[in-house]
Design a protein around this motif. Sequence first.
Motif, PDB file in Angstrom:
ATOM      1  N   UNK A 115       0.874  -1.179   0.000  1.00 39.15           N
ATOM      2  CA  UNK A 115       0.000   0.000   0.000  1.00 39.15           C
ATOM      3  C   UNK A 115       0.910   1.228   0.000  1.00 39.15           C
ATOM      4  N   UNK A 116       0.572   2.229  -0.847  1.00 37.26           N
ATOM      5  CA  UNK A 116       1.429   3.420  -0.930  1.00 37.26           C
ATOM      6  C   UNK A 116       0.653   4.683  -0.590  1.00 37.26           C
ATOM      7  N   UNK A 117       1.340   5.632   0.018  1.00 35.32           N
ATOM      8  CA  UNK A 117       0.686   6.894   0.393  1.00 35.32           C
ATOM      9  C   UNK A 117       1.643   8.035   0.108  1.00 35.32           C
TER      10      UNK A 117
ATOM     11  N   UNK B  85      -0.630  16.141  -9.452  1.00 33.40           N
ATOM     12  CA  UNK B  85      -1.623  16.880 -10.252  1.00 33.40           C
ATOM     13  C   UNK B  85      -2.744  15.982 -10.804  1.00 33.40           C
ATOM     14  N   UNK B  86      -2.456  14.687 -10.992  1.00 38.01           N
ATOM     15  CA  UNK B  86      -3.467  13.816 -11.612  1.00 38.01           C
ATOM     16  C   UNK B  86      -3.849  12.609 -10.753  1.00 38.01           C
ATOM     17  N   UNK B  87      -3.324  12.510  -9.540  1.00 36.82           N
ATOM     18  CA  UNK B  87      -3.621  11.324  -8.720  1.00 36.82           C
ATOM     19  C   UNK B  87      -3.525  11.642  -7.235  1.00 36.82           C
ATOM     20  N   UNK B  88      -4.299  10.886  -6.455  1.00 33.23           N
ATOM     21  CA  UNK B  88      -4.231  10.994  -4.983  1.00 33.23           C
ATOM     22  C   UNK B  88      -3.779   9.646  -4.440  1.00 33.23           C
ATOM     23  N   UNK B  89      -3.324   9.646  -3.193  1.00 36.60           N
ATOM     24  CA  UNK B  89      -3.160   8.364  -2.514  1.00 36.60           C
ATOM     25  C   UNK B  89      -4.356   8.207  -1.573  1.00 36.60           C
TER      26      UNK B  89
END
Length: 293
Positions: A160-162, A167-171
Amino acid sequence: MKKLLITGASGFLGWHLCQLAKQEWEIYGTYLSHPLEISGIKILKVNLTNFQELKSIFSDVKPTAVIHTAAHSQPNFCQTHPEESHAINVIASCNIAGLCADNLIPCAFTSTDLVFDGLNAPYQETDPVCPVNLYGEQKVMAETGMLERYPNTAVCRMPLMFGAATPTAKSFIQPFIQTLKAEQELKLFIDEFRTPVSGTTAAKGLLLALEKVNGCIHLGGKERISRYDFGQLLVEVFQLPATMLKSCRQQDVKMAAPRPVDVSLDSSKAFALGYQPLSLREEVKELVNSDRS
């Protein structure tokens, strides 16, 4: 300068990888549906599931190495769109390994901790795979197919990554923080365990694997933690209101894709090669500092 082709540059991990790798490489990043600009990087729109387009990228760019992060990585989406997700997650991945083999260049691929069933954690690279959902199955097929076509592929199983939103993605943490700031209820699992790392740490691991690994490597963090305990860590470090953070169990939430309980990775092989994730508290503190700057 050496040329690195990064697929999925508009994704959360791809973006962090571009930021880190551009210090040492000339970067060509691909996207499909989320156009973006990253300073100092050549961004190309490519449909990786179209073999002719993929082949022409290799002949036009002539990369000296490839890191393949592009994927449909939401398990629920893969479960309900099996053909669409199979095209990018399996077929395109195997084609990329084939093209890297043809050109004899290093190739790293981002697989997942969800190749395991969650019953015998922590998992080493040699443990048998046994996914419980379609996304995990597709990644197993990609791992096998890529290594058959090109045994030198570095198959990197990611946790799992955070991290900071791109600009185009969130965690997964951005919606958590938003919900808690708004003092709305946030229910998190107490019975699902992972070994998370930040996007930046994961990117460092991928660059290390590209250079040093053939075959499978685990790039998990050093701590096993539940979603709920991770939520508590965010509350503490970001100083968020905690009253609406509630615990729940996997069985309380209806989801298209089944979820394993504990896919914690044993990443000691990567640690021995120089992969050094910080503690989760340190990683989260760095995010607070970057938020303020």
